[in-house]
Design a protein around this motif. Sequence first.
Motif, PDB file in Angstrom:
ATOM      1  N   TRP A  97      35.291  38.265  30.509  1.00 32.19           N
ATOM      2  CA  TRP A  97      35.633  38.049  31.916  1.00 32.19           C
ATOM      3  C   TRP A  97      34.580  37.115  32.500  1.00 32.19           C
ATOM      4  CZ3 TRP A  97      39.752  39.422  34.908  1.00 32.19           C
ATOM      5  CH2 TRP A  97      39.619  39.239  36.288  1.00 32.19           C
ATOM      6  N   GLU A  98      35.025  35.945  32.932  1.00 30.94           N
ATOM      7  CA  GLU A  98      34.104  34.956  33.484  1.00 30.94           C
ATOM      8  C   GLU A  98      33.787  35.328  34.926  1.00 30.94           C
ATOM      9  OE1 GLU A  98      35.299  30.903  32.765  1.00 30.94           O
ATOM     10  OE2 GLU A  98      36.252  31.481  30.867  1.00 30.94           O
ATOM     11  N   ASP A 115      32.338  33.903  37.337  1.00 30.03           N
ATOM     12  CA  ASP A 115      32.468  32.932  38.410  1.00 30.03           C
ATOM     13  C   ASP A 115      33.925  32.567  38.681  1.00 30.03           C
ATOM     14  OD1 ASP A 115      32.840  31.640  36.025  1.00 30.03           O
ATOM     15  OD2 ASP A 115      31.652  29.874  36.538  1.00 30.03           O
ATOM     16  N   ARG A 116      34.853  33.325  38.073  1.00 28.91           N
ATOM     17  CA  ARG A 116      36.274  33.122  38.313  1.00 28.91           C
ATOM     18  C   ARG A 116      36.875  34.424  38.821  1.00 28.91           C
ATOM     19  NH1 ARG A 116      39.225  31.323  33.287  1.00 28.91           N
ATOM     20  NH2 ARG A 116      40.827  30.731  34.805  1.00 28.91           N
ATOM     21  N   GLY A 117      38.174  34.413  39.093  1.00 30.23           N
ATOM     22  CA  GLY A 117      38.793  35.566  39.704  1.00 30.23           C
ATOM     23  C   GLY A 117      39.994  36.095  38.954  1.00 30.23           C
ATOM     24  N   GLU A 141      42.930  35.148  38.438  1.00 28.49           N
ATOM     25  CA  GLU A 141      43.803  34.294  37.629  1.00 28.49           C
ATOM     26  C   GLU A 141      43.577  34.500  36.134  1.00 28.49           C
ATOM     27  OE1 GLU A 141      39.984  31.956  38.191  1.00 28.49           O
ATOM     28  OE2 GLU A 141      41.261  33.274  39.419  1.00 28.49           O
ATOM     29  N   GLN A 142      42.430  35.103  35.779  1.00 33.87           N
ATOM     30  CA  GLN A 142      42.126  35.319  34.368  1.00 33.87           C
ATOM     31  C   GLN A 142      43.045  36.345  33.706  1.00 33.87           C
ATOM     32  OE1 GLN A 142      37.676  35.322  33.443  1.00 33.87           O
ATOM     33  NE2 GLN A 142      37.670  35.775  35.641  1.00 33.87           N
TER      34      GLN A 142
END
Length: 565
Positions: free
Chosen positions: A261-262, A264-266, A268-269
Amino acid sequence: MPHAELILTGGPVFTGTGEPLNDTAVLVSGGRITGLVPAAEAQEHAGPDTRVVDLQGALLSPAFQDAHMHPMGAGVEMLQCDLSGAGSAEETLELIAAYARAYPEREWILGGGWSMEHFPGGTPTRQLLDELLGERPVILTNRDHHGAWASTEAMRRAGVDASTQDPADGRIEREAGGFPAGTFHEGAEHLFPGVRPGISDDFALAGLHAAQEALLAQGITGWQDAWVGVGMSGISDIDAIYRRAAAEGSLKVHVRGALWWERDRGMEQVEEMIARRASAAQHAPNYVPGTVKIMVDGVAENHTAAMLTPYHDHSGHATQNAGLTFVESALLKEAVTALDAAGFQVHFHALGDRAVRESLDALEAARAANGPSANRHHLAHLQMVDEADSARFAELGAAANIQALWACHEEQLDVLTLPFLRDGAEARHYPFGELRDRGARLVAGSDWPVSTADPLQALHIAVNRTAPGREDTPLGGEAQRLTVAEFMAAYTSGSAWINHRDDETGSLAAGYLADLAVISPNPFALPAEELHTARVASTWIQGECVYDAAEAASGAAVTTADGAT
């Protein structure tokens, strides 16, 4: 009655739970266990072509499964500048110099495995590398992979200088004038991707193969890779390398991949992960990316683990720093709820007591929204767990994923961590016994290459709560000790359960795959202070010997399950 193809007899048999069975033989045919019979009746199941293995008193166990490790990154580092064997700062520098001499054609010096406790404050300086290697660029990850050590030339190429700001998820150690001192913590270690050479897919595959052989020698035939994403040791796509190995037939083991889980992203992953999981299911039966790894916080030794109370300074006074949480609490709840609804297992890195609480809160929110699930979520590391949260693991169906090798007094803990935590923090460290007593399911992993992958070295500390040869008081107190049977179960049937492989691995019973480890001396018969002397004598996958310690010591080739040597 058909004859068995393989019979193992002459030693105690640990079935995956409880105490070992005595006077028992295990029968194998077609790669699976066909029965456990009294040893006296074993010969009745032997034919002219049956292979009979005399265990000579060694323990027969299900092969180990590791519930949290990073083997591809470990293998890549084994093939680079590997510092994991250094016992001091001097030895670390000697290994770096030797590697530089051995590979003059490699422009960059890359690798890792240095130990924070070998350097003042856990922060080696750029000058040490500059004096050793001049203008050759160097980036070396530390052993826990929560920081990196860089030379001045590496910083120059990346444009990192006194004006570079600390990222939101990390910290740069600085000299008096503000210039980076050489150590980069957490997200700050990712300031170099634009100039740091990447790892080719072929090199990454070679690293996986090297790691696999090392793990088979330690009785490990399955694992959960806790970072299947971009960036581990410079590998571009760990998921793609696993798929390639599975397709080529060189992946001998079963791997459950935890998609990264990145932070800095949300949200949408989630859909991206669903698509990736579906794609893998069509092509790689022994590689299943059915888990999502969320790193909730950092580590205590660099003061980034998320704590309920602030860290102290060098004078013992409370600071304003209570660590970092990399995923904001509301987003964590939303993400875990969506992943749970999509059938993903969530694997949390939760080291500090605040991170543990926020992870459990997220699971509670998911259960309130979705109801109980069969996804088998788990929290890894658990360096500190508040007493109020111990019973919540069982209430929420969350497993405790333990790294027992860390549960003892050692220099990194005693010098870099405990002096900076609140009073009474030592008693809350790695509370395995408390979690067991409050009904939590225990599963076990190593976090290799942060520390050795050897389950038997971890067994010694799980039982003693002290390192071999040391006379420290048990970390956290006597009540946190586990028994040999409890820890062996966590590393076999427990980890098979967490990897969704408990229907055919992790236990010795009719119908299960003959994935086995032979351990000598039998750890159940050893005094607690001698548990570290136990070793894996052989490892078996589906009834085929893939590692034999005696043959390895003599230099003889071992034929593996896929027919390679």
